[in-house]
Enzyme design. Structure first.
Site, PDB file in Angstrom:
ATOM      1  N   GLU A   1     -53.578 -26.760 -55.228  1.00 15.77           N
ATOM      2  CA  GLU A   1     -52.750 -27.507 -56.123  1.00 15.77           C
ATOM      3  C   GLU A   1     -53.093 -29.051 -56.414  1.00 15.77           C
ATOM      4  O   GLU A   1     -53.127 -29.340 -57.688  1.00 15.77           O
ATOM      5  CB  GLU A   1     -51.308 -27.710 -55.431  1.00 15.77           C
ATOM      6  CG  GLU A   1     -50.679 -26.513 -55.605  1.00 15.77           C
ATOM      7  CD  GLU A   1     -50.428 -25.753 -54.013  1.00 15.77           C
ATOM      8  OE1 GLU A   1     -51.445 -25.980 -53.293  1.00 15.77           O
ATOM      9  OE2 GLU A   1     -49.855 -24.707 -53.903  1.00 15.77           O
TER      10      GLU A   1
ATOM     11  N   HIS B   1     -38.572 -24.830 -48.330  1.00 16.10           N
ATOM     12  CA  HIS B   1     -38.700 -23.929 -49.726  1.00 16.10           C
ATOM     13  C   HIS B   1     -37.443 -24.100 -50.345  1.00 16.10           C
ATOM     14  O   HIS B   1     -36.891 -23.357 -50.865  1.00 16.10           O
ATOM     15  CB  HIS B   1     -38.984 -22.405 -49.287  1.00 16.10           C
ATOM     16  CG  HIS B   1     -40.284 -22.088 -48.985  1.00 16.10           C
ATOM     17  ND1 HIS B   1     -40.973 -22.571 -47.902  1.00 16.10           N
ATOM     18  CD2 HIS B   1     -41.583 -21.700 -49.469  1.00 16.10           C
ATOM     19  CE1 HIS B   1     -42.151 -22.459 -47.724  1.00 16.10           C
ATOM     20  NE2 HIS B   1     -42.543 -21.638 -48.874  1.00 16.10           N
TER      21      HIS B   1
END
Ligand SMILES: Cc1ncc(C[n+]2csc(CCOP(=O)(O)OP(=O)(O)O)c2C)c(N)n1
Ligand SMILES: Cc1ncc(C[n+]2csc(CCOP(=O)(O)OP(=O)(O)O)c2C)c(N)n1
Ligand SMILES: [Mg+2]
Ligand SMILES: [Mg+2]
Lengths: 318, 339, 339, 318
Positions: free
Chosen positions: B67, B135
């Site tokens: 990322e 998450h």
């Protein structure tokens, strides 16, 4: 560690995860679940090579590593089912189990197991302890910057670190071959003055042999090792993943190579086990794991009024 | 749900977004999409379905799990004339690449004295759907604090498509926060505007929506909480409490005028936020209100957000830390009883 | 400066911090320091001078430029029984390793159901000393929004040492924001408490300081701005404006009680913050005040922070975006003229 | 590009940075300044190998790269002196110069030049353009995760990227040998199916030859390259750095190998230049650069009332 124990471990792992699967449709496990089904041979290959004081830091796909590291299966399954009897009292959940006693932990963030394992390795070396740290990652995580940073540090300072790569060919839907500059991940070892090897991760004997080599390299203070074990992820990335990005043929072929079936055949032909004994192991393991499931299901969830505990360990007023 | 009969396409949020991306990519060949699983898979939530087969792998590229680097690539791509859409799968992972977002994407236009534009969209899925501490986060408050970034947080299905189209066309960088629940929720169960026209359209960035007009309490919120708010407001209306709901749509720019107008009328403000409470959205909204409205004409100011705690795994715990339909309703009832 | 004659050691901030680290490392062999240039160099600001030669390279370790990894190492070290101090050279670089900070360091105690402690200090140098957009940021507002982290932001020289000692002894993770200006400023030019006792001592985390008592305006601030505030307050006192200054010392925990007591008295609040204005510290302080004090007894509420803009390179520009002595003084005078 | 031009370039670079040094004690440059003094041969070795359309992304130590990429020296120096005539109107400063016309940019964050360069490389390949991107880093930055992530992607997709490592032996105070798992950085190339070479970065002819090789590898679509050029940082890391972590002897030895002196001797002995011509080059360059300095000093700073321009390019009300 003999082959029978390896086989038993594999079968127990499989049934552990199959028991967990029961909690998905019922929403007892209400987040996404990642099983290791199909990848049992790798953890089984670790059997007998680790000391309790060794550290293991795992990933989102961590159940088997926890089991092999000695985490209590009942408390692990309880955690996965978000129960108060879980190793984290239901606060962590299946992606974030922690057990200090076994130096076991995991993270849901790809690539972040390695720095944590490296921290253990540093501490071990600094305190002149004879322990090592294992950081487990998937193939996808090998392309994360932490892989490089961690191995470079471990290589520069000869830290006792084993990077165990479970290469199941995919990061969710992305084939590793599409996003890797080399054939294997292990061949990067040279860049870090590390030991490296890529092996068939479907046969626990092969894995065990390679682990033996890697671990003795590390314990003899020669620096880090990368062990890549090639395997298959039998199910979708997580429960709920439609897995539409893999073709039927590919999936069928994959399932033909079930490492448990293959290994049972091997042990049969080696006459290590009889057909009967194998069936026994299946039955006993299944009973054991589904027995756990039953007990876990009877446990309570953590009390709502405890939800704000544990933000800090020291009292604050702010 | 009142609009149910007008819904000809029972889309979900991810389809609305995928349609915007698809149409914008059709219109401008410089627009490209990069991220994990955005290609053949079509995005783990389906928010780029159909794009890979239409535009090919050069323009819809599955990235390795790197990322930090593919976010930075967006900067180089933008400087070379492309208009990248970068998907960071979950907002929780923004911390991996945040440096590139705030030091490069958010600052290069300024640092270059206006010479370089950063027409970049960073899209990411936020919000709680039961996946515990790593998450489930929103983190839009974190991003809104950093200058140079437009922060878009859609709620209605209509806005999912229209705001994404605007974000892609914007020459300024946009952080686009999807909510997992809304990505999967279908038109027929939306309470806010569920109609998604087939043709292209845009919703301007920086103008709040008012999905419910009311006179007793102003409820300011964003993203999935708008749906919860609408449901709660519908319920408390039965008890005679008339709630006005403001859907912020974007945090930067922040349409404080719409908030102020409403609060001047109701004199009661409730901010509901699924992000962590402190040093975030609720504090900013309330401060801007008290900066602009004479305190003597403010009868009540309240906020309701995640009480500065990680999201726990167990449902029994999660339910008490994330604002939900019941908790919002209770807040409204409590406020209606007050001054 | 009133205390000038009592100053026997004309230390600067970095020396005060280095002394705390040194003494704490002497007392607990599990405490270790890792980061870039913390070893032989003694820290780029000198905040770990003398430590390397005393404790050796195992305990004071120069790291490669791999912040993401050595921050994560801190987690493993902590789980193995060490107490790491991690230096991230500039706060601007926190974005490189923020994921580990908020997803691991800030959450593991909670995620483990209280079983695992994270006795980690992340120390970093914040604030503007003329180094433009990527080396001048504060970002404490960003960090304060993320649960599970104590956020310490010292101003007085005395606190530099005492709060660092507390941070190291804390079993909770602490993000410790130094200010570059204070690291280099010497005791004799400090306005807040410049006396640093030689022996070890701690200043509790979570209790604000009140470096000036006053009755007209409550000025809440932190870090280097406390020095600016004291100077401004001294000046406006000549015009009969009596300012009370609150040095927050930590953002989490936030000692709002001390703020409230003062604002109840003065009825006028000014928050000064060197970080970006929106979605940050000033909004949170103001909101907590209006949540707790009857609005009719609040005469004025103002804030003064960086107006959501990157820090420009040129001095001519920088001076108008970063709160300074003059701008604070002007705010105070303006407020004194108001209701 | 002939040797004379290389030499001229080196001398001009040196005087450019020496002119900048004048602005430090006067506080005209009010942040920290990183010069490239001692490292001129590397940028000189790039001369003639780059097209205007090629991209170059540099670091905190970026002046020479800007110059070699064709950025106007006057506007660059103006930017360093925070003037309105700077390439970024004084908003960026010396660590953040941007020039779209030359596809040149830089970053003050270590390791972050590489992803940006990779983005250019991706765009070039996607549009089938014959350009390449150079990402410059120091030795210290090679241990940052972006090095790995960037090269892996470039290797997997054969993107036209040159990673130019200016290995001056130090990341601020930390010797690279203390924190690197291998002898050289370039040897990591194999892990990325890349071309790699480590060369003496004090001789621009050697650098130029290696750049030639690397660039033709890249332009023939064979994937990325790592070129490591070993050099010395003559001054402290930044102006103000006391450099107390290096011994006097080390510094004295280093200064004996000034690449400009060495190269002038080489060109003398090769009879490419006479002593006179060399002195001429020094004088002309010095005049040129200190002439720039004088003009730059006369320029205005950006107007305070423009400080809130350029946050966004599209109008907002919020
Ligand atoms: C930093 C980060 N990026 C993305 C994700 C989302 N994600 C979770 S697992 C996964 C794939 C991991 O692939 P691999 O490392 O091969 O492990 P596997 O799932 O195959 O076991 C991704 C992308 C994440 N959790 N963290
Ligand atoms: C991510 C990040 N970490 C740390 C720094 C502080 N810093 C600036 S330059 C530098 C050393 C860089 O060393 P190297 O890459 O060898 O370049 P050199 O300065 O030697 O040219 C450091 C640590 C930074 N700017 N960015
Ligand atoms: Mg995988
Ligand atoms: Mg260097």
């Amino acid at each position: 560690m003999n082959q029978i124990e390896r086989f038993k471990a594999m079968v127990e792992m499989r049934f552990f995860d199959e028991a967990c699967l029961e909690g998905v449709p019922t929403m007892e496990i209400h987040g996404e679940l990642h099983t290791g089904i199909g990848q049992e041979a790798i953890s089984a290959g670790l059997l007998g090579h680790l000391k309790n004081s060794d550290a293991l830091v795992s990933t989102h796909r961590n159940h088997y590593h926890a089991l092999i590291k000695g985490v209590n299966p009942y408390r692990l399954m309880s955690e996965i089912f978000e129960k108060k009897t879980g190793i984290c009292q239901g606060f962590g959940g299946h992606m974030h189990p922690f057990s200090l006693k076994q130096n076991f932990s995991a993270t849901g963030i790809v690539g972040q197991s390695l720095p944590v394992a490296l921290g253990y390795a540093y501490a071990f070396k600094m305190r002149k302890e004879d322990s090592l740290a294992i950081g487990v990652i998937g193939d996808g995580a090998a392309n994360h910057g932490t892989f490089h940073e961690t191995l470079n540090i471990a290589g520069a300072w000869k830290l006792p670190l084993l990077v165990l790569v479970e290469n199941n060919g995919y990061g969710i839907s992305v084939p590793i071959s599409k996003v890797l500059a080399t054939e294997t991940i292990a061949e990067r070892a040279k860049s870090y003055s590390a030991w490296g090897k890529c092996v068939n991760g479907d046969d626990p004997d092969i894995v065990s042999e390679a682990v033996e080599e890697a671990v003795s390299h590390i314990r003899s203070n020669q620096g880090p090792a990368i062990l890549e074990a090639v395997c298959n992820r039998f199910r979708g990335h997580y429960e709920g993943d439609t897995d539409h990005y893999r073709s039927k043929t590919e999936k069928q072929n994959m399932l033909k190579g079930d490492p448990i079936t293959t290994y049972s055949k091997k042990l049969l032909s080696l006459k290590v086990l009889t057909e009967n004994e194998i069936q026994n192991i299946f039955q006993t393991s299944k009973q054991k794991m589904f027995g756990l499931l039953k007990r876990v299901r009877g446990e309570k969830m953590p009390l709502p009024e405890t939800a704000l505990n544990y933000i800090f360990c020291e009292k604050t007023d702010g | 749900m009142a609009n149910n009969d007008k819904i000809d396409r029972n889309l979900n949020g991810s389809e609305a977004i995928a349609e915007a991306i698809f149409q914008e990519m059709q219109q401008d060949e410089n627009t490209i999409l990069i991220g994990e699983d955005v290609g053949k898979c079509g995005g783990v939530f389906g928010a780029s379905r159909n794009c890979f087969s239409e535009f090919g792998e050069n323009r819809v590229r599955d990235m390795p799990i790197s990322e930090m680097t593919f976010t930075g690539m967006g900067v180089g791509m933008a400087m070379s004339g492309l208009r990248p859409i970068i998907e960071i799968m979950f907002a929780d992972f923004l911390g991996v690449c945040l440096e590139q977002i705030y030091n490069a994407i958010g600052k290069i236009h300024y640092m270059s004295g206006g010479a370089v534009k950063m027409p970049i969209v960073v899209k990411t899925a936020a919000g709680n759907i039961g996946s515990a501490a790593q998450h489930s986060q929103c983190l839009w408050g974190t991003l809104a604090h950093l200058p140079g970034l437009k922060i878009v947080v859609p709620s209605s299905l209509y806005d999912h498509k229209g705001l994404m189209a605007s974000a892609i066309r914007s020459n300024d960088p946009v952080i686009f926060f999807e909510h997992k629940e809304l990505l999967l929720k279908r038109a027929r169960s939306f309470l806010s505007n569920p109609i998604v026209p087939q043709n292209t359209y845009t919703v301007p960035i920086g103008k709040a929506a008012k999905p419910r007009i009311g006179s007793d309490i102003t409820l300011v919120t964003l993203s999935y909480s708008v749906e919860l708010a609408l449901k709660s407001a519908y319920e408390v209306a039965k008890e005679g409490i008339d709630v006005e709901i403001i859907d912020l749509r974007s945090l930067v720019p922040l349409d404080i005028e719409t908030v102020l107008q409403s609060v001047r009328k109701t004199q009661r403000l409730l901010v509901v936020d699924e992000d962590y409470q402190s040093f975030g959205v609720s504090g900013e909204i309330i401060t801007r209100v008290v900066e602009n409205i004479d305190p003597t004409s403010l009868r009540q100011i309240k906020r309701h957000a995640v009480p500065d705690v990680p999201i726990p795994a167990a449902l029994s715990l999660e339910q008490v830390v994330v604002p939900n339909y019941d908790s919002i309703k209770n807040m409204l009832i409590m406020m209606a009883k007050g001054p």
